[in-house]
Design an enzyme around this catalytic site. Structure first.
Site, PDB file in Angstrom:
ATOM      1  N   GLY A   9      32.062  47.563  37.786  1.00  5.74           N
ATOM      2  CA  GLY A   9      32.668  48.597  38.778  1.00  5.74           C
ATOM      3  C   GLY A   9      34.040  48.938  38.074  1.00  5.74           C
ATOM      4  O   GLY A   9      34.442  48.354  37.581  1.00  5.74           O
ATOM      5  N   MET A  11      37.979  50.174  38.690  1.00  2.00           N
ATOM      6  CA  MET A  11      39.002  49.613  39.399  1.00  2.00           C
ATOM      7  C   MET A  11      39.025  49.845  40.784  1.00  2.00           C
ATOM      8  O   MET A  11      38.517  50.985  41.279  1.00  2.00           O
ATOM      9  CB  MET A  11      40.358  50.093  38.825  1.00  2.00           C
ATOM     10  CG  MET A  11      40.752  49.426  37.235  1.00  2.00           C
ATOM     11  SD  MET A  11      42.260  49.884  36.759  1.00  2.00           S
ATOM     12  CE  MET A  11      43.207  48.715  37.571  1.00  2.00           C
ATOM     13  N   SER A  13      37.215  48.841  42.824  1.00  2.00           N
ATOM     14  CA  SER A  13      35.741  48.638  43.586  1.00  2.00           C
ATOM     15  C   SER A  13      35.370  47.272  44.111  1.00  2.00           C
ATOM     16  O   SER A  13      34.305  47.159  44.888  1.00  2.00           O
ATOM     17  CB  SER A  13      34.523  48.883  42.562  1.00  2.00           C
ATOM     18  OG  SER A  13      34.788  47.937  41.717  1.00  2.00           O
ATOM     19  N   GLY A  14      36.417  46.318  44.370  1.00  2.00           N
ATOM     20  CA  GLY A  14      36.223  45.013  45.080  1.00  2.00           C
ATOM     21  C   GLY A  14      35.671  44.286  44.450  1.00  2.00           C
ATOM     22  O   GLY A  14      34.946  43.094  44.985  1.00  2.00           O
ATOM     23  N   LYS A  15      35.740  44.118  43.022  1.00  2.00           N
ATOM     24  CA  LYS A  15      34.994  43.045  42.266  1.00  2.00           C
ATOM     25  C   LYS A  15      35.480  41.498  42.528  1.00  2.00           C
ATOM     26  O   LYS A  15      34.814  40.747  42.734  1.00  2.00           O
ATOM     27  CB  LYS A  15      35.172  43.488  40.773  1.00  2.00           C
ATOM     28  CG  LYS A  15      34.455  44.777  40.343  1.00  2.00           C
ATOM     29  CD  LYS A  15      34.489  44.858  38.751  1.00  2.00           C
ATOM     30  CE  LYS A  15      36.056  44.981  38.346  1.00  2.00           C
ATOM     31  NZ  LYS A  15      36.674  46.086  39.078  1.00  2.00           N
ATOM     32  N   GLU A 108      37.112  39.509  36.095  1.00  2.00           N
ATOM     33  CA  GLU A 108      37.412  40.194  34.733  1.00  2.00           C
ATOM     34  C   GLU A 108      36.602  39.932  33.571  1.00  2.00           C
ATOM     35  O   GLU A 108      37.149  39.572  32.397  1.00  2.00           O
ATOM     36  CB  GLU A 108      38.938  39.921  34.598  1.00  2.00           C
ATOM     37  CG  GLU A 108      39.762  40.244  35.870  1.00  2.00           C
ATOM     38  CD  GLU A 108      40.097  41.569  36.029  1.00  2.00           C
ATOM     39  OE1 GLU A 108      39.527  42.577  35.214  1.00  2.00           O
ATOM     40  OE2 GLU A 108      40.727  42.022  36.836  1.00  2.00           O
ATOM     41  N   ALA A 109      35.198  40.054  33.482  1.00  2.00           N
ATOM     42  CA  ALA A 109      34.350  39.524  32.533  1.00  2.00           C
ATOM     43  C   ALA A 109      34.604  40.502  31.272  1.00  2.00           C
ATOM     44  O   ALA A 109      34.149  39.864  30.170  1.00  2.00           O
ATOM     45  CB  ALA A 109      33.002  39.426  33.059  1.00  2.00           C
ATOM     46  N   CYS A 165      35.759  58.320  43.819  1.00  2.00           N
ATOM     47  CA  CYS A 165      36.887  58.855  43.141  1.00  2.00           C
ATOM     48  C   CYS A 165      38.388  58.956  43.577  1.00  2.00           C
ATOM     49  O   CYS A 165      38.283  59.189  45.072  1.00  2.00           O
ATOM     50  CB  CYS A 165      36.484  60.358  42.529  1.00  2.00           C
ATOM     51  SG  CYS A 165      37.810  61.098  41.754  1.00  2.00           S
TER      52      CYS A 165
END
Length: 213
Positions: A9, A11, A13-15, A108-109, A165
């Site tokens: 996702g 930035m 996006s709640g990863k 942060e893959a 957005c």
């Protein structure tokens, strides 16, 4: 059967929050997880991942020369220290089997190297442990990161984590880098920053920002 999951996702996006939530869900059932984060991510210290909503979680730092397969395999093989007290109250350490690892989580893959992704496939295929990798897909120039490229190639399942957005109500699929408040599309691929440096945007707003600039 274990699988390699890639959840990407933009930035905001709640990863990282999703990683913390997944870890909690496993551990609430008494199932241990391992969490890794590339040292370059710059979130707090190298041993913490943090979401923008304020949650933090300890993580194992990953350097360029880290062998993720060996780290997971060794962790499962090493005894864990437990503390017992005898009738006289004397405290002693005894060896106990390390807890079974039910899932490996990667924050942060996109910052991983090709060999890291190949090592994660071995974790899945040889150790039968599912791996969930979370990260960006494309950079501020809309080029794939090394880690995201090889995850797209190797992952068994790919899922988009959606967000909106910054400037309109469309789905964000790109990110704009800012310098001194102005959008830029040149520079080093990796530059750690926050909301003042990067904003998630849709394609229309991305292209419009540079036409106006």
């Amino acid at each position: 059967m274990a699988q390699l999951y890639y959840k990407y996702g933009t930035m905001n996006s709640g990863k990282s929050f999703e990683i913390i939530k997944v870890a909690h869900n496993y551990e609430e059932q008494g199932k241990s997880v391992l969490i890794f984060s590339p040292s370059i991510s710059g979130r707090g210290t190298q041993e913490l991942i943090g979401s923008r909503v304020g949650f933090e979680r300890a993580a194992i730092p990953v350097d360029d020369d880290t062998d993720l397969y060996e780290r997971v395999r060794a962790h499962s093989a090493l005894p864990a220290a437990t503390v017992n007290a005898d009738a006289a109250g004397t405290v002693a350490d005894t060896a106990a089997a390390a807890p079974k690892i039910y899932c490996v989580l990667i924050d942060e893959a996109q910052f991983l190297k090709k060999h890291h992704i190949e090592e994660l496939t071995r974790v899945v295929d040889e150790l039968n442990i599912p791996v969930m990798a979370f990260g960006l897909k494309n950079d501020f120039q809309n080029q794939l990161f090394e880690g995201s490229y090889h995850l797209l190639v190797q992952a068994d399942k790919i899922e988009e984590i959606k967000t909106i957005c910054w400037y309109c109500d469309r789905k964000a699929t790109m990110v704009i880098r800012f310098r001194d408040g102005q959008p830029v599309n040149a520079g080093e691929q990796i530059q750690i920053g926050g909301n003042e440096d990067y904003k998630p945007v849709c394609r229309r707003c991305y292209n419009g920002a540079f036409r106006e600039a």
